[in-house]
Design a protein around this motif. Structure first.
Motif, PDB file in Angstrom:
ATOM      1  N   GLN A 191     -25.555  55.220 -10.009  1.00 15.41           N
ATOM      2  CA  GLN A 191     -24.316  55.816  -9.634  1.00 15.41           C
ATOM      3  C   GLN A 191     -23.111  54.945 -10.127  1.00 15.41           C
ATOM      4  O   GLN A 191     -22.356  55.138 -10.769  1.00 15.41           O
ATOM      5  CB  GLN A 191     -24.180  56.527  -8.579  1.00 15.41           C
ATOM      6  N   ILE A 192     -23.104  53.823  -9.573  1.00 13.29           N
ATOM      7  CA  ILE A 192     -22.229  52.771  -9.449  1.00 13.29           C
ATOM      8  C   ILE A 192     -22.091  52.313 -10.954  1.00 13.29           C
ATOM      9  O   ILE A 192     -21.059  52.049 -11.638  1.00 13.29           O
ATOM     10  CB  ILE A 192     -22.355  51.735  -8.519  1.00 13.29           C
ATOM     11  N   GLU A 193     -23.446  51.953 -11.483  1.00 12.05           N
ATOM     12  CA  GLU A 193     -23.612  51.557 -12.758  1.00 12.05           C
ATOM     13  C   GLU A 193     -22.978  52.637 -13.981  1.00 12.05           C
ATOM     14  O   GLU A 193     -22.198  52.111 -14.837  1.00 12.05           O
ATOM     15  CB  GLU A 193     -25.048  51.163 -13.111  1.00 12.05           C
ATOM     16  N   TYR A 194     -23.092  53.907 -13.479  1.00  6.73           N
ATOM     17  CA  TYR A 194     -22.728  54.762 -14.570  1.00  6.73           C
ATOM     18  C   TYR A 194     -21.342  54.920 -14.480  1.00  6.73           C
ATOM     19  O   TYR A 194     -20.515  55.300 -15.642  1.00  6.73           O
ATOM     20  CB  TYR A 194     -23.249  56.118 -13.893  1.00  6.73           C
ATOM     21  N   ILE A 195     -20.556  54.888 -13.426  1.00  5.35           N
ATOM     22  CA  ILE A 195     -19.108  55.014 -13.265  1.00  5.35           C
ATOM     23  C   ILE A 195     -18.145  53.757 -13.491  1.00  5.35           C
ATOM     24  O   ILE A 195     -17.102  53.696 -13.544  1.00  5.35           O
ATOM     25  CB  ILE A 195     -18.594  55.601 -11.998  1.00  5.35           C
ATOM     26  N   THR A 196     -18.921  52.545 -13.628  1.00  3.81           N
ATOM     27  CA  THR A 196     -18.327  51.436 -13.734  1.00  3.81           C
ATOM     28  C   THR A 196     -18.635  50.772 -15.283  1.00  3.81           C
ATOM     29  O   THR A 196     -19.602  51.163 -15.953  1.00  3.81           O
ATOM     30  CB  THR A 196     -18.660  50.214 -12.728  1.00  3.81           C
ATOM     31  N   LYS A 197     -17.995  49.714 -15.686  1.00  3.08           N
ATOM     32  CA  LYS A 197     -18.090  49.192 -17.242  1.00  3.08           C
ATOM     33  C   LYS A 197     -18.601  47.643 -16.916  1.00  3.08           C
ATOM     34  O   LYS A 197     -18.287  47.011 -15.873  1.00  3.08           O
ATOM     35  CB  LYS A 197     -16.730  49.272 -18.008  1.00  3.08           C
ATOM     36  N   PRO A 198     -19.338  47.020 -17.793  1.00  5.59           N
ATOM     37  CA  PRO A 198     -19.697  45.783 -17.727  1.00  5.59           C
ATOM     38  C   PRO A 198     -18.509  45.074 -17.654  1.00  5.59           C
ATOM     39  O   PRO A 198     -17.368  45.158 -18.627  1.00  5.59           O
ATOM     40  CB  PRO A 198     -20.402  45.463 -19.044  1.00  5.59           C
ATOM     41  N   ILE A 199     -18.451  43.561 -17.129  1.00  4.34           N
ATOM     42  CA  ILE A 199     -17.413  42.940 -17.145  1.00  4.34           C
ATOM     43  C   ILE A 199     -17.141  42.222 -18.641  1.00  4.34           C
ATOM     44  O   ILE A 199     -18.175  41.501 -19.205  1.00  4.34           O
ATOM     45  CB  ILE A 199     -17.440  41.925 -15.928  1.00  4.34           C
ATOM     46  N   PRO A 200     -15.972  42.127 -19.228  1.00  4.78           N
ATOM     47  CA  PRO A 200     -16.001  41.337 -20.468  1.00  4.78           C
ATOM     48  C   PRO A 200     -15.512  39.916 -20.003  1.00  4.78           C
ATOM     49  O   PRO A 200     -14.311  39.446 -20.343  1.00  4.78           O
ATOM     50  CB  PRO A 200     -14.553  42.113 -21.152  1.00  4.78           C
ATOM     51  N   ALA A 201     -16.712  39.151 -19.938  1.00  6.69           N
ATOM     52  CA  ALA A 201     -16.550  37.827 -19.507  1.00  6.69           C
ATOM     53  C   ALA A 201     -15.595  36.679 -20.381  1.00  6.69           C
ATOM     54  O   ALA A 201     -14.916  36.053 -19.842  1.00  6.69           O
ATOM     55  CB  ALA A 201     -17.739  37.306 -19.379  1.00  6.69           C
ATOM     56  N   LEU A 202     -16.170  37.073 -21.587  1.00  9.55           N
ATOM     57  CA  LEU A 202     -15.343  36.255 -22.491  1.00  9.55           C
ATOM     58  C   LEU A 202     -13.824  36.302 -22.607  1.00  9.55           C
ATOM     59  O   LEU A 202     -13.114  35.291 -22.623  1.00  9.55           O
ATOM     60  CB  LEU A 202     -15.778  36.182 -24.100  1.00  9.55           C
ATOM     61  N   LEU A 203     -13.454  37.537 -22.466  1.00  2.00           N
ATOM     62  CA  LEU A 203     -11.799  37.598 -22.419  1.00  2.00           C
ATOM     63  C   LEU A 203     -11.462  37.487 -21.077  1.00  2.00           C
ATOM     64  O   LEU A 203     -10.120  36.555 -21.266  1.00  2.00           O
ATOM     65  CB  LEU A 203     -11.695  39.161 -22.607  1.00  2.00           C
ATOM     66  N   LEU A 204     -11.972  37.432 -20.163  1.00  3.09           N
ATOM     67  CA  LEU A 204     -11.416  37.086 -18.787  1.00  3.09           C
ATOM     68  C   LEU A 204     -11.340  35.494 -18.715  1.00  3.09           C
ATOM     69  O   LEU A 204     -10.403  34.906 -18.268  1.00  3.09           O
ATOM     70  CB  LEU A 204     -12.489  37.499 -17.670  1.00  3.09           C
ATOM     71  N   GLN A 205     -12.411  34.951 -19.235  1.00  3.37           N
ATOM     72  CA  GLN A 205     -12.562  33.536 -19.410  1.00  3.37           C
ATOM     73  C   GLN A 205     -11.508  33.007 -20.163  1.00  3.37           C
ATOM     74  O   GLN A 205     -10.490  32.031 -19.653  1.00  3.37           O
ATOM     75  CB  GLN A 205     -13.887  32.875 -19.987  1.00  3.37           C
ATOM     76  N   GLN A 206     -11.149  33.460 -21.327  1.00  3.58           N
ATOM     77  CA  GLN A 206     -10.034  32.925 -22.167  1.00  3.58           C
ATOM     78  C   GLN A 206      -8.642  33.256 -21.404  1.00  3.58           C
ATOM     79  O   GLN A 206      -7.666  32.298 -21.522  1.00  3.58           O
ATOM     80  CB  GLN A 206      -9.997  33.861 -23.498  1.00  3.58           C
ATOM     81  N   LYS A 207      -8.279  34.425 -20.750  1.00  3.63           N
ATOM     82  CA  LYS A 207      -7.178  34.652 -19.926  1.00  3.63           C
ATOM     83  C   LYS A 207      -6.953  33.907 -18.883  1.00  3.63           C
ATOM     84  O   LYS A 207      -5.856  33.400 -18.896  1.00  3.63           O
ATOM     85  CB  LYS A 207      -7.086  36.078 -19.669  1.00  3.63           C
ATOM     86  N   LEU A 208      -7.947  33.610 -18.058  1.00  2.00           N
ATOM     87  CA  LEU A 208      -7.892  32.587 -16.994  1.00  2.00           C
ATOM     88  C   LEU A 208      -7.596  31.418 -17.393  1.00  2.00           C
ATOM     89  O   LEU A 208      -6.500  30.705 -16.742  1.00  2.00           O
ATOM     90  CB  LEU A 208      -9.267  32.814 -16.097  1.00  2.00           C
TER      91      LEU A 208
END
Length: 154
Positions: free
Chosen positions: A46-63
């Motif tokens: 259920q949790i996997e269905y209502i959530t999205k994968p984490i955009p790791a590369l985007l987050l890494q770049q922004k951090l």
């Protein structure tokens, strides 16, 4: 005092539907943590269905963009450390496939965790943070600003 948060990105339709009912989302995650066996597997789906994968590369770049000037900032693999020595605050963010885990420590200040939250909320509109231990939860960006209530759902 140590603080622990889990962060998830919700599907926009779910974020819209549960605006004002965030406690229901929190209880889903709390129930998942306490469940065992088949019930836990069902709640995981259920949790996997209502959530999205984490955009790791985007987050890494922004951090890296946001904190490259900070002396106490270190990145190692999927972990990001921010130590604000002079302000008595530090935090560690770990990026996983479906969730982020933020641990922060600071008797006087929550500044390090707040700095992480600020970067994350600019990356994704439906980030939801929860602390199961402290029974705290909420959107990093107020949903009302993103989805005006007068907007038609079509």
């Amino acid at each position: 005092m140590m603080r622990h948060y889990e962060l998830f990105i919700f599907e926009e339709s779910v974020a819209r539907q549960y605006y004002g009912q965030e406690a229901k989302l929190f209880h889903l995650f709390k129930e998942h943590e306490q469940a065992r066996g088949e019930k836990r597997e069902l709640l995981s789906k259920q949790i996997e269905y209502i959530t999205k994968p984490i955009p790791a590369l985007l987050l890494q770049q922004k951090l890296n963009e946001a904190f490259s000037y900070e002396r106490g900032y270190i990145q190692h693999k999927n972990r990001y450390f921010l130590d604000l020595f002079s302000r008595g605050a530090k935090a560690e963010l770990m990026i996983e496939r479906r969730a982020l885990y933020l641990t922060s420590d600071g008797e006087e200040s929550t500044e390090a965790e707040t700095m992480f939250f600020e970067v994350l909320r600019k990356c994704e509109p439906t980030f939801f943070a929860l602390s199961l231990n402290e029974q705290r939860f909420g959107w990093l960006r107020p949903i009302k600003q993103q989805f005006p209530l007068s907007q038609s759902h079509g």
